[in-house]
Motif scaffolding. Structure first.
Motif, short mmCIF file in Angstrom:
data_model
loop_
_atom_site.label_atom_id
_atom_site.label_comp_id
_atom_site.label_asym_id
_atom_site.label_seq_id
_atom_site.Cartn_x
_atom_site.Cartn_y
_atom_site.Cartn_z
N UNK A 29 -3.80 15.77 -22.77
CA UNK A 29 -4.47 14.94 -23.94
C UNK A 29 -4.58 13.40 -23.96
N UNK A 30 -3.55 12.99 -23.13
CA UNK A 30 -3.42 11.25 -23.21
C UNK A 30 -4.48 10.72 -22.20
N UNK A 31 -4.96 9.53 -22.83
CA UNK A 31 -5.89 8.44 -22.27
C UNK A 31 -5.18 7.25 -22.10
N UNK A 32 -5.09 6.63 -20.78
CA UNK A 32 -4.67 5.52 -20.37
C UNK A 32 -5.54 4.37 -20.11
N UNK A 33 -5.72 3.32 -21.02
CA UNK A 33 -6.68 2.37 -20.93
C UNK A 33 -5.80 0.88 -20.45
N UNK A 62 1.04 14.45 -18.62
CA UNK A 62 0.25 14.00 -19.97
C UNK A 62 -0.98 13.20 -19.81
N UNK A 63 -0.95 12.41 -18.94
CA UNK A 63 -2.05 11.68 -18.82
C UNK A 63 -3.46 12.10 -18.09
N UNK A 64 -4.65 12.18 -18.84
CA UNK A 64 -5.65 12.88 -18.39
C UNK A 64 -6.59 11.72 -17.10
N UNK A 65 -6.35 10.55 -17.71
CA UNK A 65 -7.14 9.49 -16.79
C UNK A 65 -6.47 8.14 -16.89
N UNK A 66 -6.90 7.31 -16.01
CA UNK A 66 -6.76 5.70 -15.95
C UNK A 66 -8.18 5.16 -16.18
N UNK A 67 -8.14 4.48 -17.25
CA UNK A 67 -9.51 3.77 -17.54
C UNK A 67 -9.51 2.39 -17.55
N UNK A 75 -4.40 5.38 -5.29
CA UNK A 75 -3.20 6.17 -5.07
C UNK A 75 -2.38 6.75 -6.14
N UNK A 76 -2.14 6.03 -7.23
CA UNK A 76 -1.35 6.31 -8.25
C UNK A 76 -2.22 7.84 -8.89
N UNK A 77 -3.14 7.40 -9.16
CA UNK A 77 -4.22 8.46 -9.82
C UNK A 77 -3.80 9.78 -9.05
N UNK A 78 -4.17 9.76 -7.81
CA UNK A 78 -3.92 10.98 -7.09
C UNK A 78 -2.48 11.58 -7.04
N UNK A 79 -1.54 10.59 -6.86
CA UNK A 79 -0.32 11.25 -6.83
C UNK A 79 0.20 11.85 -8.27
N UNK A 80 -0.40 11.46 -9.41
CA UNK A 80 -0.04 11.83 -10.53
C UNK A 80 -1.10 12.82 -11.33
N UNK A 81 -1.95 12.96 -10.47
CA UNK A 81 -2.89 13.98 -10.86
C UNK A 81 -4.01 13.66 -11.90
N UNK A 82 -4.05 12.46 -12.16
CA UNK A 82 -5.22 12.11 -13.08
C UNK A 82 -6.50 11.45 -12.58
N UNK A 83 -7.40 11.28 -13.46
CA UNK A 83 -8.66 10.97 -13.18
C UNK A 83 -8.79 9.56 -13.16
#
Length: 441
Positions: free
Chosen positions: A141-145, A197-202, A221-229
């Motif tokens: 659900x969460x979006x990280x901006x 919980x974090x869907x993406x890094x934007x 690398x962080x996005x890949x390791x934590x499974x977010x877009x």
């Protein structure tokens, strides 16, 4: 022209009409007359190349044209010719036009780090679609901006984080979290705190400062390791950093990216691009839940797609990005020299990549000041320079830049007087300009 004699009576009356009929007096807050000195907000009649004319008959050298969208200059001949070819052929049909696939092919050839693309009309729709797609793909659900970037969308998930959050439910705000630019450790701490919980890094891949070495690849690398877009907002960096955007320049491939502004040279077109497996979730060739990705009545208007194709071709064939950098370097050097010569080099500060220059106006304590910004803008306007930023277009000539530097030098002389008095008020002739994002009108 003497600033005290610089009046805009027709523009002033037109601004009154605008406010009577249009909330805020403009269709974009960044174009509002509150962004300009009091009674000195020109209303535009027309533009050509790097110049615009207001309804009072004044001509200006213009910077930041169309909020950075008109990077080739107004009424660019290759773009206008492409648009005119389509106007007599119809603009919108009940089925896709052939231009839709041709524009997609041209875009993906220019931005080869993406595998699929979908066009829309504005950046907010494209970026919100990327967020929705990330949530659907991850089930999170969460979006990280990025907290250090000023704007991503008009939609609730972002506007709720700004001082203009009226009308946005608190429950929506709670789903958007923020991370600082350039700080991988803080971002990892955020992803750990909200584990799974974090869907993406934007973020914008770059802005007024270059990304620290290894930062973008570290985010990858962080996005890949934590499974977010990983989503790059390339509304500004797209085509200004390189023909393939910041991702092409820095060699870090996001999962999704959004483009707009320069893509249409003023015509309304934006793009969501990215990995095929993600983008296809918004299509028909899969067996999972359907994602309502982007569906816009006017997203594929033929004349706007024709404009985008002409822009892409012009950028590649004419080396536009390199020209933007050359012009910006000349302007930055001239402004810095003029400011230093007048003793205000530590107070009028030019920042950013040469193709995307902004300026800071600092007070006697070297703190950002809306009052000093107002003084500076008044003097620029009176000298025939319309410059909420120093973002260049490729239509500028060396003479335009030399003229700008001369006007800046005159403005700096007055700036020095205000600094010596430790008060810009006598030179404002009205209220100071205001930031776009503020709680009260």
């Amino acid at each position: 022209m003497d600033t005290e004699e610089f009046l805009l009576p027709r523009s002033r009356m037109a601004n009154e009409r605008l406010h009577a009929l249009i909330p805020g007096g403009a269709h974009t807050y960044a174009k509002g007359d509150d962004q300009y000195p009091e009674n000195l907000a020109p209303v535009i009649s027309h533009g050509h190349g790097a110049h615009v004319w207001d309804i009072d008959g004044n001509r200006y050298v213009e910077y930041g044209s169309g909020l950075r969208s008109v990077s080739l200059g107004h009424a660019h001949p290759r773009v206008i010719e492409a648009v005119r070819r389509e106007l007599d052929r119809g603009s919108n049909f009940v089925r896709p036009s052939i231009l839709e696939v041709e524009a997609a092919e041209r875009f993906l050839a220019t931005v080869p780090t993406a595998e699929m693309v979908k066009f829309a009309k504005n950046g907010s729709d494209a970026t919100t679609a990327a967020v929705r797609l990330a949530r659907a793909a991850t089930g999170r659900p969460r979006v990280a901006i990025c907290a250090d970037h000023p704007f991503f969308s008009v939609d609730d998930w972002f506007i709720g984080t700004t001082p203009m959050s009226a009308g946005v439910p608190a429950a929506t705000n709670e789903l958007t979290v923020a991370f600082p630019y350039g700080d991988l450790a803080a971002t990892e701490e955020l992803l750990t705190r909200y584990q799974d919980e974090v869907a993406c890094l934007l973020l914008e891949p770059a802005t007024h400062t270059e990304p620290p070495p290894g930062y973008l690849s570290g985010l990858r690398e962080l996005a890949d390791r934590h499974g977010c877009v990983l989503i790059f907002d390339e509304m500004i960096t797209g085509f200004r950093w390189s023909e393939a955007g910041a991702q092409g320049l820095y060699g870090v491939v996001p999962d999704l990216s959004t483009f707009g502004k320069a893509l249409g040279n003023g015509f309304a077109v934006s793009a969501l691009a990215g990995r095929r497996d993600l983008m296809e979730l918004g299509g028909l060739r899969h067996s999972g839940d359907r994602v309502f990705l982007l569906s816009t009545t006017h997203g594929a208007e033929t004349h706007s797609l024709a404009a985008a194709m002409a822009v892409l071709t012009t950028y590649v064939e004419e080396g536009v990005t390199a020209r933007l950098h050359t012009l910006g370097e000349r302007l930055a050097a001239g402004v810095r020299d003029a400011a230093a010569a007048m003793g205000v080099g530590d107070h009028i500060v030019v920042r950013g990549r040469a193709s995307n220059l902004v300026f800071a106006t600092l007070d006697e304590n070297r703190q950002p000041s809306q009052g000093y910004r107002t003084l500076f803008l008044r003097r620029l306007l009176a000298g025939g320079v319309l410059a909420p930023s120093f973002v260049v277009s490729s239509a500028l000539s060396d003479a335009d830049i030399d003229r700008t530097v001369d006007v800046v030098a005159q403005a700096c002389a007055v700036y020095r007087k205000a600094l010596d008095a430790a008060d810009p008020t006598p030179w404002l002739a009205g209220r100071p300009v205001k930031p776009v994002f503020r709680r009260l009108a």
